[in-house]
Design a protein around this motif. Structure first.
Motif, PDB file in Angstrom:
ATOM      1  N   ILE A  34       0.839  -1.196   0.000  1.00  0.00           N
ATOM      2  CA  ILE A  34       0.000   0.000   0.000  1.00  0.00           C
ATOM      3  C   ILE A  34       0.878   1.252   0.000  1.00  0.00           C
ATOM      4  O   ILE A  34       1.956   1.270   0.596  1.00  0.00           O
ATOM      5  CB  ILE A  34      -0.951   0.000   1.213  1.00  0.00           C
ATOM      6  CG1 ILE A  34      -1.916   1.173   1.156  1.00  0.00           C
ATOM      7  CG2 ILE A  34      -0.178  -0.017   2.499  1.00  0.00           C
ATOM      8  CD1 ILE A  34      -3.001   1.110   2.211  1.00  0.00           C
ATOM      9  N   TYR A  52      -5.319   5.998  -1.216  1.00  0.00           N
ATOM     10  CA  TYR A  52      -4.233   5.026  -1.225  1.00  0.00           C
ATOM     11  C   TYR A  52      -4.263   4.224  -2.511  1.00  0.00           C
ATOM     12  O   TYR A  52      -5.284   4.139  -3.192  1.00  0.00           O
ATOM     13  CB  TYR A  52      -4.332   4.080  -0.020  1.00  0.00           C
ATOM     14  CG  TYR A  52      -5.535   3.169  -0.044  1.00  0.00           C
ATOM     15  CD1 TYR A  52      -5.441   1.875  -0.554  1.00  0.00           C
ATOM     16  CD2 TYR A  52      -6.772   3.585   0.435  1.00  0.00           C
ATOM     17  CE1 TYR A  52      -6.532   1.041  -0.588  1.00  0.00           C
ATOM     18  CE2 TYR A  52      -7.860   2.757   0.411  1.00  0.00           C
ATOM     19  CZ  TYR A  52      -7.743   1.479  -0.113  1.00  0.00           C
ATOM     20  OH  TYR A  52      -8.838   0.662  -0.150  1.00  0.00           O
ATOM     21  N   THR A  53      -3.119   3.667  -2.866  1.00  0.00           N
ATOM     22  CA  THR A  53      -3.017   2.747  -3.995  1.00  0.00           C
ATOM     23  C   THR A  53      -2.466   1.424  -3.476  1.00  0.00           C
ATOM     24  O   THR A  53      -1.752   1.393  -2.474  1.00  0.00           O
ATOM     25  CB  THR A  53      -2.077   3.275  -5.099  1.00  0.00           C
ATOM     26  OG1 THR A  53      -0.791   3.470  -4.557  1.00  0.00           O
ATOM     27  CG2 THR A  53      -2.580   4.556  -5.690  1.00  0.00           C
ATOM     28  N   VAL A  54      -2.812   0.361  -4.179  1.00  0.00           N
ATOM     29  CA  VAL A  54      -2.365  -0.975  -3.795  1.00  0.00           C
ATOM     30  C   VAL A  54      -1.759  -1.643  -5.018  1.00  0.00           C
ATOM     31  O   VAL A  54      -2.342  -1.620  -6.102  1.00  0.00           O
ATOM     32  CB  VAL A  54      -3.540  -1.830  -3.260  1.00  0.00           C
ATOM     33  CG1 VAL A  54      -3.068  -3.217  -2.905  1.00  0.00           C
ATOM     34  CG2 VAL A  54      -4.180  -1.172  -2.082  1.00  0.00           C
ATOM     35  N   ALA A  58      -7.397  -7.166  -8.093  1.00  0.00           N
ATOM     36  CA  ALA A  58      -8.611  -6.751  -7.383  1.00  0.00           C
ATOM     37  C   ALA A  58      -8.741  -7.423  -6.017  1.00  0.00           C
ATOM     38  O   ALA A  58      -9.243  -6.813  -5.073  1.00  0.00           O
ATOM     39  CB  ALA A  58      -9.838  -7.049  -8.234  1.00  0.00           C
ATOM     40  N   GLN A  61      -6.578  -5.545  -3.626  1.00  0.00           N
ATOM     41  CA  GLN A  61      -7.203  -4.264  -3.307  1.00  0.00           C
ATOM     42  C   GLN A  61      -8.344  -4.441  -2.308  1.00  0.00           C
ATOM     43  O   GLN A  61      -8.483  -3.657  -1.360  1.00  0.00           O
ATOM     44  CB  GLN A  61      -7.715  -3.591  -4.577  1.00  0.00           C
ATOM     45  CG  GLN A  61      -6.605  -3.144  -5.492  1.00  0.00           C
ATOM     46  CD  GLN A  61      -7.121  -2.606  -6.814  1.00  0.00           C
ATOM     47  OE1 GLN A  61      -8.316  -2.632  -7.093  1.00  0.00           O
ATOM     48  NE2 GLN A  61      -6.205  -2.132  -7.644  1.00  0.00           N
ATOM     49  N   THR A  64      -6.910  -5.307   1.180  1.00  0.00           N
ATOM     50  CA  THR A  64      -6.303  -4.128   1.786  1.00  0.00           C
ATOM     51  C   THR A  64      -7.374  -3.177   2.293  1.00  0.00           C
ATOM     52  O   THR A  64      -7.233  -2.596   3.378  1.00  0.00           O
ATOM     53  CB  THR A  64      -5.378  -3.417   0.777  1.00  0.00           C
ATOM     54  OG1 THR A  64      -4.347  -4.330   0.387  1.00  0.00           O
ATOM     55  CG2 THR A  64      -4.754  -2.183   1.367  1.00  0.00           C
ATOM     56  N   ALA A  65      -8.451  -3.034   1.534  1.00  0.00           N
ATOM     57  CA  ALA A  65      -9.560  -2.176   1.975  1.00  0.00           C
ATOM     58  C   ALA A  65     -10.168  -2.721   3.268  1.00  0.00           C
ATOM     59  O   ALA A  65     -10.480  -1.962   4.189  1.00  0.00           O
ATOM     60  CB  ALA A  65     -10.622  -2.066   0.887  1.00  0.00           C
ATOM     61  N   LEU A  95      -9.778   4.148  -2.430  1.00  0.00           N
ATOM     62  CA  LEU A  95      -8.796   3.602  -3.361  1.00  0.00           C
ATOM     63  C   LEU A  95      -8.560   4.617  -4.466  1.00  0.00           C
ATOM     64  O   LEU A  95      -9.480   5.051  -5.143  1.00  0.00           O
ATOM     65  CB  LEU A  95      -9.279   2.277  -3.943  1.00  0.00           C
ATOM     66  CG  LEU A  95      -8.333   1.598  -4.926  1.00  0.00           C
ATOM     67  CD1 LEU A  95      -7.038   1.200  -4.227  1.00  0.00           C
ATOM     68  CD2 LEU A  95      -8.996   0.393  -5.537  1.00  0.00           C
ATOM     69  N   ASP A  97      -7.442   5.469  -7.918  1.00  0.00           N
ATOM     70  CA  ASP A  97      -7.268   4.755  -9.185  1.00  0.00           C
ATOM     71  C   ASP A  97      -6.520   5.608 -10.208  1.00  0.00           C
ATOM     72  O   ASP A  97      -6.878   5.678 -11.373  1.00  0.00           O
ATOM     73  CB  ASP A  97      -8.606   4.289  -9.731  1.00  0.00           C
ATOM     74  CG  ASP A  97      -9.573   5.440  -9.944  1.00  0.00           C
ATOM     75  OD1 ASP A  97      -9.269   6.558  -9.502  1.00  0.00           O
ATOM     76  OD2 ASP A  97     -10.621   5.214 -10.571  1.00  0.00           O
TER      77      ASP A  97
END
Length: 169
Positions: A34, A52-54, A58, A61, A64-65, A95, A97
């Motif tokens: 992350i 945030y970015t991961v 999917a 993601q 992580t969420a 997230l 994007d």
């Protein structure tokens, strides 16, 4: 209402705090690779949105969420104590994007370049739709029918090649 500079400073501080807390405090195995990209806080300093970015697909993601949602309370209390505000801001994780948007914009630019190249290719092989000379040009036959006192355009009645009424410098 708060000063906009103060709001920006708090948002930057929240971003730094959440990034360091995610790196050092959260031990959730669902947390992927992350990166905290940005944080925004409302003018009343009550609600903060953390972007945030991961790295991953999917499922990474989504996991992580879920890890961030479960650690939200601990993050909020730590951020509230570090900022020293009367009310700890609520944290919302979004997230970011950016990579998808960058890819979409790159695809649009490539399509525009291809369309421009196609237009240039078509323009190189095309011709005008109208006459080659679209302006009305008097024929030489009409000049012969003119009265005898008129001289052709470009010849002066005096015979010299000086322009009329101009300087003779």
């Amino acid at each position: 209402m708060s000063d906009p500079a103060k709001v920006r400073r708090h948002a930057e501080r929240i971003r730094e705090l959440v990034a360091s807390l995610v790196r050092s405090q959260i031990k959730d195995p669902r947390l992927g690779m992350i990166t905290i990209t940005d944080a925004r806080i409302t003018a009343d300093l009550r609600d903060a949105t953390v972007f945030y970015t991961v790295l991953g697909d999917a499922t990474a993601q989504a996991s992580t969420a879920a890890a961030l949602e479960s650690a939200k309370g601990m993050l909020r209390s730590t951020v509230g104590k570090a900022l020293g505000l009367r009310h700890s801001p609520t944290l919302t994780f979004v997230l970011d994007d950016v990579q998808d948007q960058v890819k979409h914009i790159d695809d649009l630019l490539a399509a525009a370049r291809n369309a421009d190249a196609e237009v240039q290719r078509l323009a190189a092989t095309s011709s005008y739709a109208g006459d080659a000379q679209p302006y009305r040009v008097e024929d030489e036959d009409e000049d012969e029918d003119s009265p005898a006192g008129d001289s052709p355009a470009g010849d002066s009645p005096t015979g010299d090649d000086e322009p009329r009424g101009g300087d003779r410098r």
